[in-house]
Design an enzyme around this catalytic site. Structure first.
Site, short mmCIF file in Angstrom:
data_model
loop_
_atom_site.label_atom_id
_atom_site.label_comp_id
_atom_site.label_asym_id
_atom_site.label_seq_id
_atom_site.Cartn_x
_atom_site.Cartn_y
_atom_site.Cartn_z
CG ASP A 8 -1.82 1.15 1.35
OD1 ASP A 8 -2.27 1.65 0.31
OD2 ASP A 8 -2.10 1.57 2.48
CG ASP A 10 -2.15 7.30 0.86
OD1 ASP A 10 -1.47 8.33 0.85
OD2 ASP A 10 -2.88 6.96 -0.10
CB SER A 107 -2.12 3.36 -3.84
OG SER A 107 -2.44 4.57 -3.20
CE LYS A 140 -5.79 -0.82 -0.91
NZ LYS A 140 -4.55 -0.26 -0.34
CG ASP A 165 -1.91 2.13 6.63
OD1 ASP A 165 -2.34 3.18 7.16
OD2 ASP A 165 -2.18 1.81 5.45
#
Length: 217
Positions: A8, A10, A107, A140, A165
């Protein structure tokens, strides 16, 4: 065996979640909306179209979703032009893993922010495949972006390690059938169900070493 690693952006390579929250929270307040206690958690992982519709609809912003997306992304691009908050050590980790595995990027950022961030970090050439959730049907926690990146890398999802994250990001990669390394942000802890889906939880990106990735195989 692990045949590819998919990151990912961010919160994993760029500490942008606080910037996103600040920009979107300010935008909601400036345009007649109302930020809710769970808003940031819900937004993490959404595609641009999804979060823009959420701000315009559920949060009551007095702009169309299309205008919300354009104006918020413009503000983020301005912030990135001033400073891209690369997470310390992230570039070294990416380079080290790229020596042993093909890398992908999955992303929720728009493509132009992905390009700016990777260029600023000097990592554009480290990733064989980069993909925004703007380019797939669902953001997502749906698995679409991870499955598509794996397909473009020519690797079965079950032989990929994903690095995430957020709770929605972990759910997305797990639903794609990947082994998931979670690097939760201190300000945005994982939901219990997402933490259970992670195969490895680490405290910082520096802990993501080659041996740690191989052990997941």
């Amino acid at each position: 065996m692990v045949d590819a690693v998919i990151f990912d952006l961010d919160g994993v390579l760029v500490d942008s979640e606080p910037v996103w929250e600040q920009v979107r929270r300010g935008y909601v307040a400036a345009h007649g909306g109302r930020w809710q206690p769970d808003t940031q958690r819900r937004l993490m992982g959404m595609s641009t179209g999804e979060w823009a519709a959420y701000l315009s609809g559920e949060l009551g912003v007095d702009r169309s979703a299309e205008r919300v997306a354009t104006e918020v992304v413009d503000e983020m691009a301005g912030r990135y032009r001033e400073h891209v908050p690369l997470i310390p050590g992230a570039d070294r980790v990416v380079r080290a893993l790229a020596a042993d595995w093909p890398l992908g990027l999955a992303s929720s950022s728009p493509p132009r922010l992905i390009d700016v961030a990777l260029a600023a970090a000097g990592l554009t050439d480290a990733f064989r495949v980069t993909l925004s959730t703007e380019r797939v049907a669902r953001g997502k926690p749906a698995p679409d972006v991870y499955r598509t990146v794996a397909e473009r890398l020519g690797v079965a999802p079950a032989r990929c390690v994903a690095v995430e994250d957020s709770s929605n990001g972990v759910r997305s990669a797990a639903a794609a059938g990947m082994r998931v390394v979670a690097v939760p942000h201190g300000s945005y802890p994982l939901d219990p169900d997402a933490e259970r889906q992670a195969h490895l939880v680490i405290g910082s990106i520096d802990e993501l070493t080659g041996p740690a990735v191989r052990a997941l195989g």
